[in-house]
Design a protein around this motif. Structure first.
Motif, mmCIF file in Angstrom:
data_model
loop_
_atom_site.group_PDB
_atom_site.id
_atom_site.type_symbol
_atom_site.label_atom_id
_atom_site.label_comp_id
_atom_site.label_asym_id
_atom_site.label_seq_id
_atom_site.Cartn_x
_atom_site.Cartn_y
_atom_site.Cartn_z
ATOM 1 N N UNK A 1 -13.263 -6.845 -8.421
ATOM 2 C CA UNK A 1 -12.936 -6.303 -7.097
ATOM 3 C C UNK A 1 -13.347 -4.829 -7.011
ATOM 4 N N UNK A 2 -13.872 -4.447 -5.868
ATOM 5 C CA UNK A 2 -14.318 -3.060 -5.681
ATOM 6 C C UNK A 2 -13.149 -2.092 -5.782
ATOM 7 N N UNK A 3 -11.988 -2.499 -5.268
ATOM 8 C CA UNK A 3 -10.793 -1.660 -5.360
ATOM 9 C C UNK A 3 -9.603 -2.537 -5.720
ATOM 10 N N UNK A 4 -8.609 -1.931 -6.336
ATOM 11 C CA UNK A 4 -7.413 -2.684 -6.717
ATOM 12 C C UNK A 4 -6.207 -2.079 -6.019
ATOM 13 N N UNK A 5 -5.144 -2.847 -5.848
ATOM 14 C CA UNK A 5 -3.975 -2.328 -5.135
ATOM 15 C C UNK A 5 -3.219 -1.292 -5.955
ATOM 16 N N UNK A 6 -2.573 -0.373 -5.277
ATOM 17 C CA UNK A 6 -1.716 0.601 -5.953
ATOM 18 C C UNK A 6 -0.323 -0.003 -6.062
ATOM 19 N N UNK A 7 -0.085 -0.732 -7.135
ATOM 20 C CA UNK A 7 1.218 -1.388 -7.332
ATOM 21 C C UNK A 7 2.130 -0.433 -8.091
ATOM 22 N N UNK A 8 2.650 0.521 -7.333
ATOM 23 C CA UNK A 8 3.464 1.561 -7.952
ATOM 24 C C UNK A 8 4.952 1.260 -7.760
ATOM 25 N N UNK A 9 5.781 2.045 -8.418
ATOM 26 C CA UNK A 9 7.224 1.802 -8.376
ATOM 27 C C UNK A 9 7.805 2.391 -7.085
ATOM 28 N N UNK A 10 7.878 1.550 -6.076
ATOM 29 C CA UNK A 10 8.316 2.023 -4.763
ATOM 30 C C UNK A 10 9.810 2.290 -4.731
ATOM 31 N N UNK A 11 10.199 3.298 -3.967
ATOM 32 C CA UNK A 11 11.614 3.568 -3.723
ATOM 33 C C UNK A 11 12.147 2.533 -2.735
ATOM 34 N N UNK A 12 13.453 2.503 -2.530
ATOM 35 C CA UNK A 12 14.046 1.575 -1.559
ATOM 36 C C UNK A 12 13.469 1.809 -0.168
#
Length: 877
Positions: free
Chosen positions: A153-164
């Motif tokens: 994939x050209x780009x990948x998702x930013x699967x970061x630790x999201x706050x509530x």
């Protein structure tokens, strides 16, 4: 899918599943049949996962009935933020609407089935910007080959630790009350089902006291106590000297109270097996701090204060602090010997003396090492008994452990290797090249620093084996797997790094080492010619010989001048732990004359900021504040600190506390606490230079470890002084790994020329050349002493060993000395030769594993002698 541990029993089931996936069902990657998962589902909550899961695939492109069937299997379902799927539809119009439909369809099926459904961030990194670091790993080939599933994939998702708040904003297509249920309410409801679960307890699961009942030992603890008391009486008589008796009782109380008897006894069995078969065992770490370990022959190091003991009438006198002398008393016939004892730090440095009671020659021993450095001040620290077995014998000891406990109760200690700093830089540069990007050097290094330390592969401790008692299962502590997923391995390793559970299971450190192998090799010469040696056993090799010490303080003892040895000032080449340029520099500055001095050298050479930036400036007089301090007074090993503090009047408990603080390097990171300790030391008249030196230390070596190393080294060094050709044979056969056959055959000038080539290119020299230089130093010294190398010969050379000639003046080079010729090929030559003498060069080609290139190299060296090109064969051949 995702598995949440609901109960302590569920944790054990999870561990079992991880084991099965990584062993029985491993096929290039961990796999689990659903029926196996079902069999171990108790105590777990199974979540559907999202991208790549069967529920996601069904919600994406399958019928409702299929989706319902898939979703029904799980305890709860999951959805993820809508933005995480954008990369899937990079070339698809209105793909965001497709994702919204998938999420809504998943929520609907959950409601129909009355299944809990949550929103999960499925985080791979903490900050949103961390995606640029993850992308480097995604685009880098994994260990063993292949790429991550996202790599194309050209780009990948930013699967970061999201706050509530960020999670609540991550589903714009859903009603707010639905989002609140997914993000807050349902996760809380699931969390309420989770009981208190502890992955790693502080409980030690020791093998039971009766695990050798079938061998006639119903209680290991009672057997150990009886054995130790009996051995103490054999050496020191009965009753024991009160100081020895006090030390012994303190140790036995700690060992039996905290259930350490079994690990001591197991170690005793392993060492006994090795000794019975002719291989010495060296001890590592602080086990030599334990008198019980000494009496059980686990270690040769005697931790008692320096002492004399009579082997005939058991008269015993020990070095004692004033308070000890007052408590235990000094008899009149001890006083003359006490004058000697007061001047030494090691019993091996005592002068020879006769027993004042019966006239027999007194034995001398003792290195003054406190027991606290092994099991802690309270005696409750889990013992870490590290042993150096011969590398040749190590596999036998490993199998013996498995025989003692069973294959299901003995596992190799697992390790986790991570991406090193240099490797990380390579990852970043490779990524930039593939992406056709450029970055400044500083940014490359910054990114590499961020991504360094990520798990790269799994492995196994070189000698660590963890033992599971009969009343526990390995899955009470850790899953297991194959090391680095090598399914052909005969051992399984712990899935977790062994440090994670070191408080739960005993770890036996059965390490392979060259020194015991080398000593066994040397003792074979003794066995073949016993009349030529003043000893029959390796343990009888003198450890107090001034000539042997002379190797470490000059070159005269081997009859050479420093200028003849490339200007080195000591002759310690090839002596274990003493031959490196760094240690030779220490020896030059310190000129050790006693066993205690040499132990101090060993301690200083293994510490951090103990010699450099510290003792070196004191010994050489380069320290502007404190001038020159005698070598014997500087701090060398961690145990010396506690002994010194007690001698200056500090109580044992605070002396131990301060010594632990210093040896762990905490003075620099906890300056206020260090100031308090420094004040206490000044109040007890410790000199300012000593306090300064202690404050510099970052790490210190245990005295017991240093002592054990030195004992092995001096035994080997004895041969270098008195039987040089045997020493050189042993060194090249058992310690050396790299050779230059042409230089070694070429004699003194060829060796010097090759050494200069490497030295002149020292900055650019490869690691192989640096190792080779060390070997060439020993070879050069050997040749300067009048000995020579004989060329490789197809009839006379061994596979690996350097054979001593009949006149004891020459060493025959082995086959492995040829560059590129490994041990297996070398052994194939010897095996074929033993089966039947070679009749021709063609015969050598046919009956060995030599490649054409290696054959031609041997031919060019004249290794085939007068063998004809081909032999005439009869019908009977």
């Amino acid at each position: 899918m995702v598995a949440l541990v609901k109960t302590q029993a569920g944790l054990k089931n999870l561990y079992r599943l991880i084991t099965l996936a990584n062993t029985d069902y491993f096929q290039k990657e961990p796999l689990l049949p659903k029926k196996v998962l079902d069999a171990h589902r108790e105590g777990l909550l199974l979540g559907s996962g999202f991208i790549g899961s069967d529920v996601f695939e069904a919600a994406y492109n399958q019928e409702d009935s299929t989706l319902e069937q898939k979703a029904a299997y799980y305890d709860y379902l999951e959805v993820q933020p809508e933005a995480d799927f954008a990369y899937l539809g990079a070339d698809e119009v209105n793909f965001d609407q497709t994702i919204e439909a998938i999420i809504k369809r998943t929520i609907n099926i959950a409601e129909q089935l009355d299944k809990p459904i949550i929103a999960a961030s499925n985080a791979y990194h903490i900050e949103q910007s961390g995606v640029k670091y993850r992308d480097i790993y995604v685009k880098t080939p994994v260990v063993g080959g292949g790429l991550h599933a996202l790599a194309h994939h050209a780009s990948i998702p930013s699967q970061y630790f999201r706050t509530t708040e960020e999670m609540l904003a991550a589903f714009p297509s859903l009603p707010s009350d639905t989002v609140k249920r997914l993000v807050i309410d349902t996760p809380h409801a699931i969390n309420e089902q989770i009981e208190s679960v502890q992955a790693f307890t502080k409980t030690l699961y020791a093998p039971t006291d009766d695990f050798l009942a079938s061998e006639g030992i119903p209680s290991i603890e009672k057997h150990l106590v009886k054995m130790v008391r009996s051995r103490a009486a054999e050496i020191y008589g009965n009753p024991l000297h009160p100081l020895i008796a006090s030390r012994l009782e303190k140790e036995l109380t700690a060992i039996t109270t905290h259930q350490f008897s079994t690990v001591y006894y197991i170690s005793h069995l392993l060492v006994k097996k090795s000794l019975d078969e002719g291989y010495l065992v060296g001890s590592r770490g602080s086990v030599g701090s334990s008198l019980v370990a000494t009496l059980m022959s686990i270690t040769e190091v005697n931790p008692l204060p320096p002492h004399y003991v009579c082997p005939k009438c058991y008269f015993t006198t020990l070095k004692m602090a004033p308070a000890e002398a007052q408590e235990y008393g000094v008899h009149a016939d001890e006083k003359a010997l006490q004058l000697h004892l007061e001047t030494v730090s090691s019993g091996f440095d005592l002068p020879a003396a006769d027993c004042p009671r019966c006239g027999a020659v007194l034995k001398k021993d003792g290195h003054d090492i406190p027991f606290e450095t092994f099991l802690g001040f309270k005696g409750d620290k889990v013992p870490d008994i590290d042993l150096n077995f011969s590398g040749d014998y190590q596999p036998i000891v490993h199998e013996y452990i498995r025989t003692l406990f069973g294959a299901q109760r003995a596992f190799r200690a697992g390790t986790i290797s991570t991406v090193a700093d240099k490797t990380a830089i390579g990852y970043v540069k490779g990524y930039l090249e593939k992406q056709n990007l450029t970055l400044r050097k500083a940014e490359i290094e910054r990114r590499a620093k961020v991504i360094a330390g990520v798990k790269r592969s799994t492995g196994q401790h070189p000698g660590g084996i963890v033992v599971v008692p009969s009343y526990k299962d390995i899955h009470d502590v850790t899953p297991v797997q194959y090391p680095a997923d090598a399914t052909d391995s005969s051992w399984k390793t712990t899935h977790f790094d062994y440090h994670s559970f070191e408080d739960n299971l005993f770890k036996l450190d059965v390490l392979g080492h060259d020194d015991p192998t080398m000593i066994r090799y040397l003792m074979d010469f003794v066995k073949d010619d016993p009349i030529s040696f003043p000893f029959k056993e390796a343990t009888d090799i003198p450890l107090d010989d001034p000539k042997v010490y002379g190797l470490l303080s000059g070159t005269e003892v081997i009859g050479l001048k420093p200028s003849e040895l490339f200007d080195t000032e000591v002759a310690s080449f090839g002596v274990p732990e003493m031959g490196t340029p760094f240690v030779r520099g220490m020896l030059r500055d310190s000129r050790p004359k006693t066993f205690a001095d040499i132990v101090k050298i060993s301690g200083l050479s293994h510490g951090t900021d103990v010699w450099l930036n510290n003792a070196e400036t004191l010994v050489t007089g380069k320290n502007p504040l404190y001038g020159k301090i005698p070598f014997k007074e500087v701090i060398g090993c961690r145990d010396d600190i506690m002994v010194t503090l007690i001698q200056h009047g500090l109580k044992s408990e605070i002396a131990f506390e301060i010594s632990e603080f210093i040896r762990k390097g905490r003075a620099a990171v906890q300056p206020e606490k260090w100031d308090g300790y420094a004040m206490i030391m000044r109040e007890h008249n410790l000199p300012d230079w000593y306090i300064w030196s202690a404050g510099q230390i970052k790490y210190m070596f245990p005295k017991a470890h240093a002592t054990a190393y030195v004992m092995m080294a001096l035994r080997i060094a004895w041969f270098k002084v008195y039987r040089p050709i045997y020493f050189y044979s042993a060194y090249f056969s058992k310690r050396a790994r790299d050779f230059d056959l042409v230089a070694m055959q070429g004699g003194e000038y060829a060796l010097e020329r090759r050494m200069r080539e490497i030295r002149d290119a020292s900055i650019r020299a490869s690691d192989v050349d640096k190792r080779l230089y060390t070997v060439l130093e020993v070879a050069h010294e050997m040749v300067k002493r009048g000995y020579t190398f004989e060329p490789v010969d197809i009839v006379q050379s061994a596979a690996r060993d350097f054979i001593v000639s009949a006149d004891r003046q020459r060493l025959r080079l082995p086959f492995i000395a040829l560059d590129g010729l490994g041990f297996k090929v070398a052994q194939s030559i010897v095996d074929a030769r033993d089966e039947k003498p070679f009749s021709s060069r063609d015969d050598v080609k046919m009956r060995t594993s030599l490649s054409t290139t290696l054959f031609d190299k041997l031919d060019a060296l004249g290794a085939f002698g007068e063998l004809p090109e081909s032999g005439q064969m009869s019908l009977f051949d």
